[in-house]
Design an enzyme around this catalytic site. Structure first.
Site, short mmCIF file in Angstrom:
data_model
loop_
_atom_site.label_atom_id
_atom_site.label_comp_id
_atom_site.label_asym_id
_atom_site.label_seq_id
_atom_site.Cartn_x
_atom_site.Cartn_y
_atom_site.Cartn_z
N GLN A 130 0.84 -1.19 0.00
CA GLN A 130 0.00 0.00 0.00
C GLN A 130 0.87 1.25 0.00
O GLN A 130 1.60 1.48 0.96
CB GLN A 130 -0.89 -0.02 1.26
CG GLN A 130 -1.69 1.23 1.49
CD GLN A 130 -2.13 1.35 2.95
OE1 GLN A 130 -1.65 0.62 3.82
NE2 GLN A 130 -3.04 2.27 3.22
N GLY A 131 0.81 2.03 -1.06
CA GLY A 131 1.64 3.23 -1.16
C GLY A 131 0.83 4.50 -0.91
O GLY A 131 0.50 5.22 -1.85
N SER A 133 1.48 6.59 2.39
CA SER A 133 2.31 7.55 3.12
C SER A 133 3.51 8.00 2.31
O SER A 133 4.06 7.26 1.50
CB SER A 133 2.81 6.92 4.42
OG SER A 133 1.73 6.45 5.17
N GLU A 247 -13.34 -1.66 5.51
CA GLU A 247 -12.46 -2.61 6.17
C GLU A 247 -12.81 -2.79 7.65
O GLU A 247 -12.42 -3.74 8.30
CB GLU A 247 -11.03 -2.12 6.03
CG GLU A 247 -9.93 -3.13 6.06
CD GLU A 247 -10.37 -4.59 5.94
OE1 GLU A 247 -11.16 -4.90 5.03
OE2 GLU A 247 -9.92 -5.41 6.74
N SER A 372 -2.84 7.29 13.71
CA SER A 372 -2.27 7.26 15.06
C SER A 372 -3.36 7.47 16.10
O SER A 372 -4.47 7.91 15.79
CB SER A 372 -1.22 8.36 15.19
OG SER A 372 -1.86 9.62 15.12
C1 LIG Z 1 4.92 -0.47 11.08
C2 LIG Z 1 4.34 0.52 10.14
C3 LIG Z 1 3.80 0.09 8.96
C4 LIG Z 1 3.27 1.02 8.04
N1 LIG Z 1 2.79 0.55 6.85
C5 LIG Z 1 2.34 1.45 5.92
C6 LIG Z 1 1.97 1.02 4.63
O1 LIG Z 1 2.00 -0.17 4.33
N2 LIG Z 1 1.55 1.92 3.73
C7 LIG Z 1 1.48 3.24 4.03
O2 LIG Z 1 1.07 4.01 3.20
N3 LIG Z 1 1.85 3.70 5.25
C8 LIG Z 1 2.30 2.82 6.20
N4 LIG Z 1 2.71 3.27 7.43
C9 LIG Z 1 2.72 4.71 7.68
C10 LIG Z 1 1.74 5.20 8.69
O3 LIG Z 1 0.45 5.22 8.13
C11 LIG Z 1 2.18 6.61 9.12
O4 LIG Z 1 3.41 6.47 9.80
C12 LIG Z 1 1.19 7.30 10.00
O5 LIG Z 1 0.07 7.70 9.25
C13 LIG Z 1 1.77 8.53 10.70
O6 LIG Z 1 2.36 9.41 9.79
P1 LIG Z 1 3.84 9.96 10.00
O7 LIG Z 1 4.71 8.79 10.22
O8 LIG Z 1 4.11 10.87 8.88
O9 LIG Z 1 3.76 10.79 11.35
P2 LIG Z 1 3.26 12.29 11.48
O10 LIG Z 1 1.99 12.45 10.74
O11 LIG Z 1 4.37 13.22 11.20
O12 LIG Z 1 2.94 12.34 13.04
C14 LIG Z 1 3.95 12.56 14.04
C15 LIG Z 1 3.25 12.70 15.38
O13 LIG Z 1 2.37 13.83 15.35
C16 LIG Z 1 1.06 13.45 15.67
N5 LIG Z 1 0.11 14.22 14.90
C17 LIG Z 1 0.09 14.44 13.56
N6 LIG Z 1 -0.97 15.18 13.19
C18 LIG Z 1 -1.64 15.46 14.33
C19 LIG Z 1 -2.83 16.19 14.65
N7 LIG Z 1 -3.57 16.76 13.70
N8 LIG Z 1 -3.20 16.26 15.93
C20 LIG Z 1 -2.47 15.66 16.91
N9 LIG Z 1 -1.35 14.97 16.68
C21 LIG Z 1 -0.95 14.86 15.42
C22 LIG Z 1 1.00 11.97 15.31
O14 LIG Z 1 -0.02 11.30 16.00
C23 LIG Z 1 2.37 11.50 15.69
O15 LIG Z 1 2.40 11.24 17.07
C24 LIG Z 1 3.23 2.38 8.36
C25 LIG Z 1 3.76 2.81 9.59
C26 LIG Z 1 4.31 1.90 10.48
C27 LIG Z 1 4.85 2.40 11.78
#
Ligand SMILES: Cc1cc2nc3c(=O)[nH]c(=O)nc-3n(C[C@H](O)[C@H](O)[C@H](O)COP(=O)(O)OP(=O)(O)OC[C@H]3O[C@@H](n4cnc5c(N)ncnc54)[C@H](O)[C@@H]3O)c2cc1C
Lengths: 390, 350
Positions: A130-131, A133, A247, A372
C-alpha cells in the site's frame, strides 16, 4: 439484547475449528521463533498458509462469490478472525491486497481490472503493498506530492512513498498520486503499479525490531499504463476513504483471543520463574480485566453489525483500545519477566512461548499506523462529540 | 445478534429517566444527602415501591416484576445519572438473596412494597483485607462486628454473612455511624450479639455477587456518563484565550478518552448483565471484569470532569463532586476493584 451466535454461525465456527485443527501443522508462534526461519522464509510460510486458506474458501470472506469470495456475513468474518487468532494461525501474506485493494476493485474497479487482479491476489501469486504515506504526508495524508501526469496512454509517476509494509517482497503497489496540484482532495488518483516497472526502486528500511518488513519506494519517470487507474481521475481520495471504512470489522474479538493466550503464557512464565505474590497477580489481573472489556467492545460491535447497523465511530474506539492496551500489556510483560524478557528469539535461553522482546517493540507501531492514536482522538472529538474545530 | 435494548427495555429506560427527573432532580438529591440524617427520603422511597422498582428482580408472586439483570442495569444506570441517594441497590440485593433462599416470603414482599428496609452486612473488618475476626453463628445467635453495613441505622433487619451461613437479624441493633465523604451512601458499624435465623448457606451469595457487580457497574456507568455530559456542555460555553475551551486539542483528546472509557464500560456492564440473564459460561468473568473496569473508569472520568471545570469544579456548589465521591465509594464496595480482579482471575483458572 442478544449476544449469542445463531445456530448457523455456530455451525460455521465448528467447521472452521475442525478445519484449523486439521490444517495447522504447528503453531505460528513456534514457526515465528524457529531460528531456521528468516524473514524471507517466513513470508513463504505465510504464502503457503494463504494458499491453503484460499483452497478451503476462507480468503476474501465477505467478498461476493462472483469475485472469488465466500459471500459471508460480518459475523462469520469476525468468527474467522477470532478462531484463527485462537488457533494461533499465521496472518495471510497478502493482507493489504485482501483487506484494502480487493474491496476497492470490487466497489470501484473496472470489470477488466477485477478479472486481471483478483484471482492472483486471492491465491497469493501476486503480493500487494500500500503506497499511501510519503515523507511529507503521513497523518496529513492529503498533503501527498507524488505526481502522476498523463502522457498518451500512460501515467508518468514521480515521487516517493515510505513506510511501505511488504514493499521489499511485493509484486505490486497501489498508490495515491496527485493528478491535480490545485485541488487538495479532488486532485488525487488511485493507481496500480507493478514494482518491476523501470523507474520504480524499492529500498528496505530497518525497523526498531531489527527486521526490514517495510521499505521506501521511489518513482522516477515511471510509466504506468492508464488502464491501471482505479475509478476516475481525481477519485482516489474518495476510494481510499470508502475502502478504509469498508475494512472496519469487529476486530477486538480477534485481538482479545490473541492477548488472552499471551496473558496466560505470561502467567505460566511468571510461575516457572518463581515470580508470584499479590503484586504480580494484580498486574496479571488488570491485564485480564482490560482484555475482557475489549472483548465486550468487540461483541457489542459485532452485534451491531449483525443487526444491520453501519460501522461508525466504533472503529476508532477499537483502534485506540487495542493498540494502547498492547503497549501497556507488553510493558508489564517485560517488567514481570525481568531481563529474561529482553532476550532475542535467536537466543537459546529465550522463552519459547511468545517472542516477548519483539512483541514489546512491535507494540510501538500499533499506535502509529492506520491512523495514530492522536488522529483517532481527533476523529472522535470531531465526528462523535462534535467539538468546535479551529 | 443484537446489542441494542428491546422495545420494552428502551421504554423502561426512558420511563425511569423521566420518573427520576421528576422525583429526584439533583437539587432534591443534594438536599436529602446534606440534610437528612437517614440519607434517603422515605416518602420518595414509597413512590419507588409504588412504581415497582424495589421489586424489579422478584417474581410476581412475591410482589415483584420478574425482570432480569439487564433491566437492573438499565434502572441503576439511571439511578447513577440522577445521583439518587439511598439504599436502592442494597435492598434489591437483599430481596434477591432472600428470594433465592426461598424463605421469608412475607419479608420479601414487604421489601418490594417499601415497608421493610433490609440490607446485607458483609465486611468483617474496617479495612478490607485486614485481620478480621469473622462473625459467627452458633446456637441460634450471631456474634461479631460488621463494618460498612449499608444504611444500618435505617434498616429493619440485616442479612449477616458468617463463615457457614447467611443469617437474618431483626432490629434493634446498636449502630455506630461511619460517615464517609459520600453522603448518598450511609454506613454503620454494627456490634452483633443477637438471636438470628439462618436462611441459607454462603453459596447463595454467588448470584447476589454477580447482580451486585452488574448493579454497581451500571451505577458507575450512569455517574460517568452524566459527568461527561455536564462537562461537554461546559467546555462549549466556557471561553479562554478568546475561544471556547472545547476547541483546545489538549481537552478534546481527553474528552475522547472519557467517551472511550464510558462506552467501554457500557459494553462490559451490559455484556455482564446479558451473561447473568442467559446463564452464559463466562458470567463470572464478565461480571467481575465489568465491575473492576467500571470502578477505575468512573473515578477517572468523574475526576477529569472536575479538572476541566477549573476552579468551579472544586466547589461544593457544583454537583460534580457528588458524582466523583459516589464513584470512589462504589469502587470500594460490592466487591472492590482488588477483589473483583481476584474473582476474574479465579474464574479464568489462573
Ligand atoms: C509499522 C508501520 C507500517 C506502516 N505501513 C504502511 C503502509 O504499508 N503503507 C502506508 O502508506 N503507510 C504505512 N505506514 C505509515 C503510517 O500510516 C504513518 O506512519 C502514519 O500515518 C503517521 O504518519 P507519519 O509517520 O508521517 O507521522 P506524522 O503524521 O508526522 O505524526 C507525528 C506525530 O504527530 C502526531 N500528529 C500528527 N498530526 C496530528 C494532529 N492533527 N493532531 C495531533 N497529533 C498529530 C502523530 O499522532 C504523531 O504522534 C506504516 C507505519 C508503520 C509504523
Amino acid at each position: 439484547m442478544d449476544l449469542r451466535l445463531t445456530e448457523q454461525h455456530l455451525k460455521f465456527r465448528d467447521e472452521l475449528r475442525a478445519w484449523l485443527t486439521a490444517n495447522l501443522a504447528r503453531p505460528w508462534r513456534e514457526e515465528l521463533r524457529d531460528p531456521n526461519n528468516n524473514e524471507d522464509s517466513l513470508m513463504e510460510v505465510r504464502r503457503q498458509w494463504q494458499r491453503k486458506l484460499h483452497a478451503a474458501g476462507y480468503v476474501g470472506m465477505d467478498w461476493p462469490t462472483e469475485w472469488g469470495g465466500r459471500g459471508a456475513s460480518e459475523v462469520e468474518k469476525s468468527v474467522f478472525e477470532e478462531e484463527s487468532a485462537r488457533a494461533d494461525a499465521p496472518q495471510i501474506v497478502n493482507f493489504l491486497g485482501i483487506g484494502l485493494l480487493g474491496p476497492a476493485l470490487i466497489h470501484h474497479g473496472s470489470e477488466a481490472q477485477r478479472r486481471r487482479f483478483i484471482p492472483p491476489m486471492l491465491a497469493a501469486d501476486e503480493i500487494w503493498c500500500q503506497g499511501f504515506s510519503e515523507p511529507g504526508a503521513g497523518s496529513d495524508l492529503a498533503a501527498l506530492r507524488t505526481s502522476a501526469t498523463l502522457d498518451g496512454d500512460h501515467f508518468v509517476i514521480n515521487g516517493q512513498k515510505i513506510w511501505t509494509t511488504f514493499g521489499p517482497w511485493a509484486d505490486w503497489i497501489f498508490v495515491l498520486a496527485r493528478t491535480d496540484s490545485g485541488d487538495r482532495y479532488g486532485g488525487i488518483s488511485f493507481i496500480l503499479c507493478k514494482l518491476d516497472t523501470p523507474g520504480i526502486i524499492v529500498r528496505r528500511l530497518r525497523q526498531i525490531t531489527g527486521e526490514s518488513e517495510f521499505g521506501e519506494v521511489f518513482f522516477e519517470d515511471a510509466r504506468v499504463p492508464r488502464e491501471n487507474l482505479v475509478g476516475q481521475i481525481g477519485e482516489g481520495w474518495r476510494i481510499a476513504m470508502t475502502v478504509l471504512a469498508y475494512e472496519r470489522g469487529a476486530m477486538s474479538l480477534a485481538y482479545a483471543a490473541r492477548f488472552e493466550r499471551d496473558i496466560r503464557q505470561l502467567a505460566i512464565a511468571c510461575r516457572e520463574h518463581g515470580r508470584g505474590g499479590t503484586a504480580v497477580r494484580e498486574k496479571l489481573g488488570r491485564l485480564f480485566v482490560e482484555n475482557e472489556v475489549m472483548r465486550a467492545n468487540g461483541l457489542r460491535n459485532l452485534a451491531n453489525f449483525a443487526d444491520g447497523n453501519k460501522p461508525g465511530p466504533e472503529s476508532s474506539f477499537e483502534k485506540i483500545f487495542w493498540s494502547e492496551f498492547d503497549k501497556r500489556f507488553r510493558d508489564v510483560a517485560l517488567d514481570l519477566l525481568g531481563p529474561g524478557g529482553l532476550l532475542e528469539r535467536s537466543s537459546a535461553e529465550a522463552r519459547a512461548d511468545v517472542d516477548w522482546a519483539r512483541e514489546f517493540l512491535w507494540a510501538r507501531a500499533g499506535t502509529i499506523y492506520s491512523g495514530s492514536s492522536e488522529i483517532q482522538r481527533n476523529i472522535i472529538s470531531k465526528r462523535v462529540l462534535n467539538l468546535p474545530q479551529i | 445478534m443484537k446489542f441494542e435494548l428491546s422495545e420494552d427495555q428502551a421504554l423502561l429506560r426512558s420511563s425511569t429517566r423521566d420518573f427520576l427527573a421528576g422525583e429526584w432532580p439533583i437539587e432534591q438529591a443534594r438536599k436529602v444527602m446534606e440534610h437528612d440524617p437517614r440519607g434517603y427520603d422515605p416518602a420518595a422511597w414509597a413512590r419507588l415501591a409504588e412504581m415497582g422498582y424495589l421489586g424489579l428482580l422478584l417474581p410476581p408472586n412475591l410482589g415483584g416484576q420478574g425482570l432480569g439483570a439487564i433491566e437492573l442495569a438499565i434502572v441503576l444506570e439511571e439511578v447513577g445519572r440522577a445521583a439518587m441517594p439511598g439504599p436502592f441497590l442494597d435492598t434489591v440485593l437483599a430481596a434477591a438473596l432472600l428470594a433465592s433462599a426461598g424463605k421469608r416470603d412475607a419479608l420479601v414482599n414487604d421489601i418490594a412494597a417499601g415497608k421493610a428496609l433490609v440490607t446485607i452486612a458483609r465486611d468483617d473488618a474496617p479495612f478490607s483485607g485486614g485481620n478480621a475476626t469473622p462473625t459467627r453463628f452458633e446456637g441460634g445467635r450471631v456474634r461479631g462486628t460488621k463494618y460498612f453495613v449499608p444504611f444500618a441505622a435505617a434498616a429493619d433487619a440485616l442479612l449477616v454473612t458468617t463463615l457457614d451461613a447467611v443469617c437474618l437479624v431483626q432490629k434493634p441493633f446498636e449502630v455506630i455511624a461511619l460517615t464517609t465523604f459520600d453522603l448518598a451512601q450511609r454506613f454503620g458499624e454494627v456490634k452483633l450479639d443477637h438471636a438470628a435465623t439462618a436462611i441459607g448457606s454462603p453459596s447463595l451469595l454467588g448470584r447476589v455477587d454477580q447482580l451486585a457487580a452488574v448493579g454497581a457497574g451500571a451505577t458507575l456507568l450512569g455517574l460517568m456518563s452524566r459527568a461527561l455530559e455536564i462537562t461537554l456542555e461546559y467546555v462549549q460555553t466556557r471561553s479562554a484565550f478568546k475561544r471556547p475551551i472545547a476547541s483546545f486539542q489538549a481537552l478534546q483528546h481527553r474528552l475522547a478518552d472519557m467517551l472511550l472509557k464510558t462506552e467501554s464500560t457500557r459494553s462490559a456492564v451490559y455484556r455482564a448483565a446479558w451473561c447473568v440473564d442467559t446463564d452464559a459460561p463466562d458470567t463470572a468473568i464478565a461480571c467481575a471484569a465489568a465491575k473492576a473496569y467500571a470502578g477505575d473508569a468512573s473515578r477517572l472520568v468523574c475526576g477529569e470532569a472536575i479538572q476541566m471545570h477549573g476552579g468551579i469544579g472544586f466547589t461544593w456548589e457544583l454537583d460534580l463532586h457528588v458524582y466523583f465521591k459516589r464513584a470512589k465509594t462504589l469502587e470500594q464496595h460490592y466487591g472492590s476493584t482488588e477483589a473483583q480482579i481476584e474473582h476474574t482471575l479465579a474464574a479464568a483458572g489462573f
